[in-house]
Design a protein around this motif. Sequence first.
Motif, mmCIF file in Angstrom:
data_model
loop_
_atom_site.group_PDB
_atom_site.id
_atom_site.type_symbol
_atom_site.label_atom_id
_atom_site.label_comp_id
_atom_site.label_asym_id
_atom_site.label_seq_id
_atom_site.Cartn_x
_atom_site.Cartn_y
_atom_site.Cartn_z
ATOM 1 N N ASN A 110 9.672 5.478 13.115
ATOM 2 C CA ASN A 110 8.718 5.454 14.217
ATOM 3 C C ASN A 110 9.386 4.938 15.470
ATOM 4 O O ASN A 110 10.348 4.175 15.428
ATOM 5 C CB ASN A 110 7.483 4.613 13.873
ATOM 6 N N ASN A 157 3.691 4.796 18.125
ATOM 7 C CA ASN A 157 2.668 5.491 17.350
ATOM 8 C C ASN A 157 1.589 4.545 16.845
ATOM 9 O O ASN A 157 0.826 4.904 15.956
ATOM 10 C CB ASN A 157 3.313 6.221 16.165
ATOM 11 N N ASN A 332 -5.697 10.889 11.708
ATOM 12 C CA ASN A 332 -4.360 10.332 11.445
ATOM 13 C C ASN A 332 -4.214 9.874 9.998
ATOM 14 O O ASN A 332 -3.408 8.989 9.701
ATOM 15 C CB ASN A 332 -4.096 9.145 12.375
ATOM 16 N N LYS A 335 -0.619 9.897 8.366
ATOM 17 C CA LYS A 335 0.310 8.832 8.771
ATOM 18 C C LYS A 335 -0.018 7.531 8.080
ATOM 19 O O LYS A 335 0.859 6.839 7.557
ATOM 20 C CB LYS A 335 0.245 8.643 10.288
#
Length: 347
Positions: A110, A157, A332, A335
């Motif tokens: 990330n 993120n 999301n 993730k």
Amino acid sequence: GLSNACLLFCLYGVAGIFKHTLSISKALLSDLVSERDRPLVMGRFNAASSVGFILGPVVGGYLAELEGGFYQTSFICASIFLLNGGLVWMLPWSEEHTGNRQHHQDKGKNSFSAQKSHDLHLKSASDGAVASTSLFQSLWSQVATVLKRIKGIACSNLWDIFLVRLLMSVAILLYHSNFTLALEERFGVKPLFAGYLMSYSSALGVLAGCLLGPITRLYGHNTYRLLLHSSTFTCTLILLYTSALSIWMVILSSTFLAFSTTIGRTCIIDLELTIGGNEASGTLLGVGQSVTSVGRILAPLLSGIAQEFSPCGPPSLAVGLALGAILIMNANKQKYCSHGNVKLKSQ
């Protein structure tokens, strides 16, 4: 007089800078415990904090009614801070335990980790020059490093997690805003009853913090799934409160909201640390606290506007914000779940 007001303002500023011992304690706990035990420990920590928030107003209100109560309250508060400082000084700290226990995890996936490593490199490179600079330049270097870390988090993120935290914070604050006035207008109950109901909810929040360990084990330590379910439950309960036809429905929603909000508050912190990494736990918790503070600023403004339309306006708006947070979490999901799987495999 004006001089006393200026002095009080300055003291409030100093207290505002140094009062965030809860955030520092959470950052320290995240270093001392494993990721698997973190939700349990954070839950117990929040439960202990809730007990303080229950007892503090009662004791403070009693002392304020005495002669010279303001000075007595201030002296007791200062004494408690000094006692806490002494306890921290006496505790047997070990650098081996407070180090970054997740140093060997793969954090190169990330952008936040890359930015953080770059910031640490800049800081270490500047350490040699600090010795030959003035104190002001040294302080400015530290402030610049912190600001770069905060910028790295904002551009990473993690933005969606902080947005979820902001939306849920504002939603819960909207539920609590004008709570006493809304109950009086809708059901004709006295403010005393609303006070008892809020104390009852706070006590249940303490119980929820103690039960967080068994709940996380029931969910297989899947923080994302627990956060999603608790947020959905919170949204449903606020909707129940909004459409309540009797005071008993309000009591029912308040009972379960105490559990769902306590669980959600702990889970969002754990998810921030899991994705962001323990190496920047202090910065992450500080930014998260700032996001919640922004919510405290926005909530009264939004509540006042919504209250103009209906006593049910603020909780209705809260339902919409909570739905937005749930949609962001669903969008999301991949993730969050991938980080959750890495977390479980590392244990």
